[in-house]
Design a protein around this motif. Structure first.
Motif, PDB file in Angstrom:
ATOM      1  N   THR A   1       0.835  -1.211   0.000  1.00  0.00           N
ATOM      2  CA  THR A   1       0.000   0.000   0.000  1.00  0.00           C
ATOM      3  C   THR A   1       0.862   1.251   0.000  1.00  0.00           C
TER       4      THR A   1
ATOM      5  N   HIS B   1       3.881   1.476  -1.207  1.00  0.00           N
ATOM      6  CA  HIS B   1       4.952   1.222  -2.182  1.00  0.00           C
ATOM      7  C   HIS B   1       6.158   0.531  -1.566  1.00  0.00           C
TER       8      HIS B   1
ATOM      9  N   PRO C   1       5.137   3.316   7.731  1.00  0.00           N
ATOM     10  CA  PRO C   1       3.816   3.626   8.303  1.00  0.00           C
ATOM     11  C   PRO C   1       3.229   2.459   9.102  1.00  0.00           C
TER      12      PRO C   1
ATOM     13  N   ALA D   1       5.271   1.998  12.350  1.00  0.00           N
ATOM     14  CA  ALA D   1       4.931   3.024  13.343  1.00  0.00           C
ATOM     15  C   ALA D   1       3.576   2.723  13.977  1.00  0.00           C
ATOM     16  N   ALA D   2       2.620   2.291  13.158  1.00  0.00           N
ATOM     17  CA  ALA D   2       1.272   2.024  13.660  1.00  0.00           C
ATOM     18  C   ALA D   2       1.292   0.886  14.677  1.00  0.00           C
TER      19      ALA D   2
ATOM     20  N   ALA E   1       3.060   1.840  17.892  1.00  0.00           N
ATOM     21  CA  ALA E   1       2.197   2.681  18.731  1.00  0.00           C
ATOM     22  C   ALA E   1       1.166   1.819  19.447  1.00  0.00           C
TER      23      ALA E   1
ATOM     24  N   HIS F   1      -5.914  13.648   9.337  1.00  0.00           N
ATOM     25  CA  HIS F   1      -5.155  14.066   8.171  1.00  0.00           C
ATOM     26  C   HIS F   1      -5.968  14.397   6.958  1.00  0.00           C
TER      27      HIS F   1
ATOM     28  N   LEU G   1      -5.363  14.143   3.145  1.00  0.00           N
ATOM     29  CA  LEU G   1      -4.429  13.518   2.209  1.00  0.00           C
ATOM     30  C   LEU G   1      -4.699  14.006   0.801  1.00  0.00           C
TER      31      LEU G   1
ATOM     32  N   ASP H   1      -2.742  14.317  -3.428  1.00  0.00           N
ATOM     33  CA  ASP H   1      -1.622  14.082  -4.314  1.00  0.00           C
ATOM     34  C   ASP H   1      -1.081  15.447  -4.747  1.00  0.00           C
ATOM     35  N   ARG H   2       0.103  15.766  -4.218  1.00  0.00           N
ATOM     36  CA  ARG H   2       0.680  17.087  -4.450  1.00  0.00           C
ATOM     37  C   ARG H   2       0.788  17.407  -5.939  1.00  0.00           C
TER      38      ARG H   2
ATOM     39  N   GLN I   1      -4.041   6.651  13.885  1.00  0.00           N
ATOM     40  CA  GLN I   1      -3.371   7.943  13.964  1.00  0.00           C
ATOM     41  C   GLN I   1      -1.902   7.844  13.534  1.00  0.00           C
ATOM     42  N   SER I   2      -1.204   6.829  14.075  1.00  0.00           N
ATOM     43  CA  SER I   2       0.229   6.721  13.758  1.00  0.00           C
ATOM     44  C   SER I   2       0.435   6.383  12.289  1.00  0.00           C
ATOM     45  N   TYR I   3      -0.418   5.507  11.762  1.00  0.00           N
ATOM     46  CA  TYR I   3      -0.283   5.123  10.355  1.00  0.00           C
ATOM     47  C   TYR I   3      -0.492   6.342   9.466  1.00  0.00           C
ATOM     48  N   LEU I   4      -1.539   7.099   9.747  1.00  0.00           N
ATOM     49  CA  LEU I   4      -1.848   8.258   8.909  1.00  0.00           C
ATOM     50  C   LEU I   4      -0.813   9.364   9.070  1.00  0.00           C
ATOM     51  N   ASP I   5      -0.264   9.486  10.292  1.00  0.00           N
ATOM     52  CA  ASP I   5       0.825  10.453  10.502  1.00  0.00           C
ATOM     53  C   ASP I   5       1.988  10.156   9.562  1.00  0.00           C
ATOM     54  N   GLU I   6       2.414   8.879   9.575  1.00  0.00           N
ATOM     55  CA  GLU I   6       3.553   8.473   8.746  1.00  0.00           C
ATOM     56  C   GLU I   6       3.214   8.603   7.265  1.00  0.00           C
ATOM     57  N   LEU I   7       1.985   8.236   6.943  1.00  0.00           N
ATOM     58  CA  LEU I   7       1.542   8.287   5.554  1.00  0.00           C
ATOM     59  C   LEU I   7       1.584   9.719   5.043  1.00  0.00           C
ATOM     60  N   ALA I   8       1.165  10.645   5.885  1.00  0.00           N
ATOM     61  CA  ALA I   8       1.162  12.051   5.492  1.00  0.00           C
ATOM     62  C   ALA I   8       2.591  12.522   5.235  1.00  0.00           C
TER      63      ALA I   8
ATOM     64  N   MET J   1       5.021  10.622   4.305  1.00  0.00           N
ATOM     65  CA  MET J   1       5.454   9.941   3.088  1.00  0.00           C
ATOM     66  C   MET J   1       4.893  10.618   1.849  1.00  0.00           C
ATOM     67  N   THR J   2       3.586  10.885   1.874  1.00  0.00           N
ATOM     68  CA  THR J   2       2.951  11.438   0.676  1.00  0.00           C
ATOM     69  C   THR J   2       3.441  12.836   0.368  1.00  0.00           C
ATOM     70  N   ALA J   3       4.018  13.494   1.385  1.00  0.00           N
ATOM     71  CA  ALA J   3       4.559  14.826   1.136  1.00  0.00           C
ATOM     72  C   ALA J   3       5.716  14.754   0.148  1.00  0.00           C
TER      73      ALA J   3
ATOM     74  N   MET K   1       6.166  11.889  -1.903  1.00  0.00           N
ATOM     75  CA  MET K   1       5.940  10.807  -2.858  1.00  0.00           C
ATOM     76  C   MET K   1       4.908  11.250  -3.876  1.00  0.00           C
TER      77      MET K   1
ATOM     78  N   ALA L   1      -0.634   9.432  -3.984  1.00  0.00           N
ATOM     79  CA  ALA L   1      -0.987   8.848  -2.685  1.00  0.00           C
ATOM     80  C   ALA L   1      -1.719   7.535  -2.925  1.00  0.00           C
ATOM     81  N   PRO L   2      -1.643   6.595  -1.950  1.00  0.00           N
ATOM     82  CA  PRO L   2      -2.407   5.349  -2.109  1.00  0.00           C
ATOM     83  C   PRO L   2      -3.908   5.653  -2.191  1.00  0.00           C
TER      84      PRO L   2
ATOM     85  N   ILE M   1      -5.907   2.308   1.599  1.00  0.00           N
ATOM     86  CA  ILE M   1      -5.580   2.782   2.951  1.00  0.00           C
ATOM     87  C   ILE M   1      -6.494   2.120   3.972  1.00  0.00           C
TER      88      ILE M   1
END
Lengths: 357, 171
Positions: free
Chosen positions: A81, A83, A88, A91-92, A95, A302, A304, A306-307, B83-90, B92-94, B96, B99-100, B105
């Protein structure tokens, strides 16, 4: 009567088997699977051939093997998911497992906060008498979506925006406020004997009775002057004890980076003062991605996007920062080409709306 | 495990006798909110899905509160996972491109929550070995060295974790 939806089965793997796999067979399958990825090459090869033979011994063996290997499949899917980046997920789960240690950590943090709080409650002169000539040091920080205003012992008032942290180093000679990260509005109290300095990794800002905003993000310190003037030194000038500095006046904005001080931009002081007072985000011709970044800082959970996809969309807008749900709604209203989907309270997805309905 | 229809009947009785009481109890604990009502629903759902034998339950209310408390703990953990997953994902996506997808997700989050249910019940070494080996691709000897145990012990941890996660993912 049963609770509604009682027969819903949530999130299980599709399991075709009718009877559960006996525990001993599942254990044998697990042992084989673990040895398939042993560090020792010989052990791995032996496990591979042995596993094949074992699976053919009984249909339940093959079933157990496939079922247990789905666990690893699931872990790989999770990694795919992002890549292939395991961070992520790691970390999840970290936690999730940190639960036991958390309460202890929180306790220690509470004690530390209490100590700092007590220190702040005492008037400065009293502390200076207790610890002459030691300095008063305090940590102030805000979390996501939090705004805090503090009246410092010298009469200076600082307001911390979302996710901001400062250290205070006040002594008889100087008042130093160290901005670690985030954004603060400072109303400096006059004190001709003790200069007021804001220090960041990028530089120093010296003031005598004035009002300004300092923001530190991603190795850039941004200074926005609302009243009066300040002098700015880069970290390099500070380290060399140089006498050079840049003068910044009300209505001006500069960025300080490792490369130095940027050219001066002009800003509307009234709008920015109002924005702080009413907790608004005021943007004039800024990219949508920047606006979303800013909203992210104020939101639990968050946003989210795609920049690359949203690049090139600029906007002028005033958004309420203390109600990011409403801010997002206002955003869609003013930009019909984008679409906002709320997946969970923590996760909002922003992308381009499909071309036509 | 009792036959499904008998189990359903027992849960039904438990529900009609005690759901109001449980709601009141949770209201006192959490403040009367949608959350309390929601939790009552999920408590019974969990009991229903567990298929546990309810015959001769001497303290049905203690059983209900224990189940509800566990549910609250699980929910708190699931929130941390999310929360932690989305924190890291955010983060990453900054950096990358692309986004998935939201579906991907949500699927990942679902799997992570189930894995967290399993891993939290294991000894710390076993869950650590599982994460290191299957998520971070660390070799078994390296994990042994890190944990200060034999490679054979690491293999035992991994098998134990695999079985436990398997149960969580298939239940």
């Amino acid at each position: 009567m049963l609770p509604p939806g009682a027969h819903r089965l949530n999130g299980s793997l599709p399991m075709p088997e009718k009877q559960p796999i006996p525990d001993d067979i599942a254990e044998q399958a697990a042992d084989w699977i673990v040895r398939l990825t042993a560090g020792d090459a010989t052990e791995r090869e032996q496990a591979q051939s042995g596993f094949e033979v074992w699976k053919k011994q009984h249909p339940l063996h093959a079933e157990a093997a496939a079922s247990l290997q789905q666990v690893i499949g699931r872990v790989n899917e999770v990694r795919a998911t992002t890549h292939g980046n395991p961070e992520p997920a790691h970390a999840a789960l970290k936690a999730a497992l940190a639960e036991g240690n958390r309460s202890r950590r929180r306790f220690r943090k509470t004690v530390a906060t209490l100590v700092v709080a007590c220190a702040l409650l005492l008037p400065a002169w009293q502390l200076l008498q207790i610890y002459p000539p030691a300095y008063l040091m305090a940590d102030l920080r805000t979390t996501t979506g939090q705004w805090q205003t503090h009246d410092l012992p010298d009469g200076t008032r600082i307001t911390l925006n979302s996710i901001s942290a400062v250290n205070l180093h006040f002594d008889i000679e100087r008042r130093i406020l160290e901005l670690i990260k985030g954004e603060i509005l400072v109303d400096v109290a006059q004190d001709t004997d003790r200069p007021f300095l804001i220090e960041t990794a990028e530089g120093s800002i010296q003031a005598l009775g004035t009002r300004f905003v300092v923001d530190r993000h991603e190795q850039t310190t941004t200074l926005t002057m609302l009243e009066s003037k300040v002098s700015v030194q880069t970290a390099e000038q500070r380290a060399e004890h140089s006498h050079e500095s840049t003068l910044v006046q009300a209505g001006e904005r500069i960025h300080i980076t490792a490369q130095g001080v940027s050219a001066i931009e002009t800003i509307d002081t009234r709008t920015i003062s109002d924005a702080w007072q009413y907790r608004h985000l005021v943007v004039q011709n800024r990219p949508l991605t920047e606006v979303l970044d800013e909203l992210n800082r104020h939101r639990r959970g968050h946003i989210l996007y795609d920049r690359a996809q949203l690049q090139g969309i600029d906007m002028a807008v005033v958004l309420p920062l203390d109600d990011t749900d409403r801010a997002l709604q206002l955003l869609v209203d003013s930009l019909p080409m984008i679409r906002i989907r709320t997946l969970t309270p923590y996760l909002v997805l922003v992308d381009l709306a499909p071309a036509s309905e | 495990m009792p036959p499904p229809d008998i189990h359903c009947k027992q849960v039904e009785t438990l529900y009609s006798d005690h759901h109001r009481w449980l709601r009141g109890w949770l209201c006192k604990k959490l403040g009367c909110s949608e959350q309390a009502a929601d939790l009552v629903h999920d408590t019974f759902l969990r009991i229903l899905n567990s298929g546990e034998v309810l015959t001769g339950l001497t303290k049905p209310r203690a059983y209900l509160t224990t189940t509800a408390k566990r549910l609250l703990i699980d929910r708190a953990r699931h929130r941390r996972v999310e929360q932690s997953y989305l924190d890291e994902l955010a983060l990453m996506t900054a950096t990358m491109e692309g986004a998935p997808s939201p579906e991907a997700i949500l699927m990942a989050l679902e799997a992570l929550k189930q894995l967290s249910d399993a891993l939290q019940s294991l000894p710390a070494n076993a869950s650590e070995a599982f994460l290191q080996h299957y998520l971070l691709d660390e070799t078994q000897p390296a994990i042994a060295a890190r944990l200060g145990v034999s490679v054979r012990m690491v293999q035992k941890y991994l098998a134990q974790a695999l079985l436990c996660c398997h149960r969580a993912l298939t239940d």
